[in-house]
Design a protein around this motif. Structure first.
Motif: not given
Lengths: 241, 67
Positions: A142-146, A212-213, A216-217, A221
């Motif tokens: 799950r994407p987290s806040s950057w 890419l996301r 990077l995460e 991040f």
């Protein structure tokens, strides 16, 4: 790759365009004496940065050399107009982007068109790794806040991570992503140049962005706070130092 | 709509304006899904980051090394 460690004017001319490059070299040497550009360290760093950028997109060191050479020569002819190094850098990069777009456009006429199928299995594996059977995020993905887009983004190290993530993209995805986001071509221009359908392009961009996301995460991040400077888990890391 | 579809729309949104219907179902999904809200913000960040990168504005070592 020819030795790039010297200032632009003294580098080996690119192989594919001897006349032009020799010419450029002369002009570059001349222009390098212009007032704001007497700093060989600045030029060398700028050149290296450009080579990196061009190589990433063209994946061909000779063509990258040529493009950079021409872009620098073009910019340095007008070097007097640039009082600040940062203005020159922006200008020179915009020229370089046009050169790269030209080369890609030309190359596309020569290359077979659809490579979309090539990475299909890889892409499927990536999607399965991100989403479960219902199409929801796997917990760990799950994407987290950057923590703000500027969260440490303005550092050398971040850009090295970003480079490494770009390098990790499948070639075609990298190419369309760069054409779209770096060279800022519109979707329809890319479709024309690469002879892609709009939906193919959207799929390629989507997958490039997912990759890419995630990269990077994972590498920046969410990298362990204590090890941000060293433990990114990227194999490319440190390669450019 | 699930997360996979939502992320597809969020990427698509960078390419063209979404239709009314797409916007509506996306907004509804985002209301319930924090992960996709984060993803949404990150799509914008990715674009910003890329543009900085392409302008050569990233302060690679040269800014510090040159005077």
């Amino acid at each position: 790759m020819p030795d790039n460690s010297s200032v632009p004017g003294s580098s080996a001319p690119g192989s594919s365009a001897p006349d032009r490059s020799a010419n450029s070299a002369g002009r570059v040497a001349q222009a390098a004496d212009a007032q704001s550009l007497t700093d060989p360290q600045f030029l060398e760093a700028l050149r290296n940065q450009m080579i990196r950028f061009a190589t990433l997109q063209l994946r061909d060191e000779h063509q990258a050399e040529d493009a950079v050479q021409e872009a620098l020569a073009g910019a340095l002819k007008n070097a007097d107009s640039f009082a600040r190094q940062s203005a020159l850098r922006t200008w020179v990069f915009s020229i370089l982007k046009y050169k790269i777009a030209d080369i890609l456009r030309y190359r596309q006429r020569v290359i077979a068109t659809s490579e979309l199928g090539d990475t299909e299995q890889q892409d499927q594996a990536m999607m399965d790794g991100l989403f479960n059977a219902n199409g929801h995020w796997h917990r760990a993905e799950r994407p987290s806040s950057w923590s703000g887009p500027q969260g440490g983004v303005q550092s050398d190290h971040f850009w090295r991570v970003f480079d490494a993530c770009l390098n990790g993209l499948p070639e075609k995805q990298a190419r369309v992503f760069m054409m779209r986001e770096f060279i800022e071509l519109e979707s329809h221009e890319i479709c024309n140049q690469l002879e892609l359908s709009t939906s193919n392009l959207h799929v390629l961009l989507y997958r490039a962005r997912l990759r890419l996301r995630a990269c990077l995460e994972n590498s920046w991040f969410q990298a362990p706070a204590s090890g941000k400077e060293s433990d990114t888990g990227l194999t490319k890391e440190g390669e450019r130092q | 709509m699930n997360c996979k579809q939502a992320t597809q729309l969020l990427s698509l949104q960078q390419e063209r304006p979404l239709s009314r219907r797409e916007r509506f179902s996306l907004r509804f999904h985002l209301m319930m899904c924090k992960a996709c809200r984060n993803f949404s913000t990150q799509m914008d960040s990715l674009r910003t980051i890329s543009r900085h990168y392409a302008k050569g504005e990233h302060p690679a070592s040269d800014d510090r090394e040159s005077h």
